[in-house]
Design an enzyme around this catalytic site. Structure first.
Site, short mmCIF file in Angstrom:
data_model
loop_
_atom_site.label_atom_id
_atom_site.label_comp_id
_atom_site.label_asym_id
_atom_site.label_seq_id
_atom_site.Cartn_x
_atom_site.Cartn_y
_atom_site.Cartn_z
N CYS A 79 -2.05 -39.05 9.59
CA CYS A 79 -1.88 -39.87 8.48
C CYS A 79 -0.30 -40.32 8.45
O CYS A 79 0.35 -41.18 9.19
CB CYS A 79 -2.42 -39.55 7.22
N HIS A 169 -7.41 -37.37 8.24
CA HIS A 169 -6.91 -35.82 8.01
C HIS A 169 -7.98 -34.94 8.58
O HIS A 169 -8.94 -34.36 7.83
CB HIS A 169 -6.85 -35.47 6.59
N GLU A 171 -7.49 -31.93 9.15
CA GLU A 171 -7.28 -30.42 8.48
C GLU A 171 -7.91 -30.42 7.16
O GLU A 171 -8.16 -29.28 6.47
CB GLU A 171 -5.64 -30.22 8.17
#
Length: 189
Positions: A79, A169, A171
């Site tokens: 991002c 994202h 994560e």
């Protein structure tokens, strides 16, 4: 193997959790002294790219990190990390490293309310979950850049040599497929 995670702001803790699942040692980079630790790769998390760009310079992290990336340190930007690595951001003055031959569009999917989740194919991995939060996308890629994933016809992941970027994202999902992809990139060295 040891991975440094830029921890000025943003989703660095979530990247740490993903690396913990893979049992990969890591450390936070918050100030210039943290660069004394040896690292085999660098993660630049999502967050506010403008703030991160300013902090990189104020904390004397910009020049040494850019030099490491330019000589081949594997780097993974998510991002805002994508924006910091992009050569150009839709005609704006980029505050970042500008080491990856891509043109990005900031906040391309709209405001926070425009956030969404999708599942798409990621080259070499298969289907992955993608969480988009005020996400950019890649408008175009230059020489040497391999498109790894698209969503709704827009480029959302790419690789150029030892640089990997995602507009989303990874994560923020339970899976660690893309972090494993990055670890495998480092192992290619």
């Amino acid at each position: 193997m040891k991975i440094g995670i830029l921890a000025l702001q943003g989703a660095f803790a979530e990247h740490e959790a993903s690396l913990d699942k893979l049992h990969i040692p890591h450390f936070e980079i918050r100030q210039a002294d943290d660069l004394q630790d040896d690292m085999d790769g660098l993660i630049i998390p999502g967050g506010e790219s403008t703030v991160m760009g300013k902090l990189l310079k104020e904390l004397s992290l910009y020049e040494p990190l850019k030099a490491k990336i330019e000589v081949g340190l594997p780097v993974f930007g998510t991002c805002a990390g994508l924006l910091l690595l992009a050569k150009d951001i839709d005609g704006e003055d980029a505050l970042g490293f500008r080491t990856m031959n891509i043109i990005a569009r900031r906040n391309a999917y709209g405001r926070q309310l425009g956030s969404f989740f999708a599942e798409e194919d990621f080259k070499g991995i298969g289907t992955v979950g993608m969480t988009f939060i005020r996400a950019p996308y890649i408008e175009s890629v230059g020489d040497g850049v391999d498109v790894l994933a698209t969503c709704d016809g827009r480029i959302v992941a790419a690789r150029q040599g030892k640089q990997l970027v995602t507009a989303f994202h990874p994560e923020l999902t339970e899976e660690v497929k893309i972090h494993q992809y990055f670890v495998d990139m480092i192992s290619e060295n």
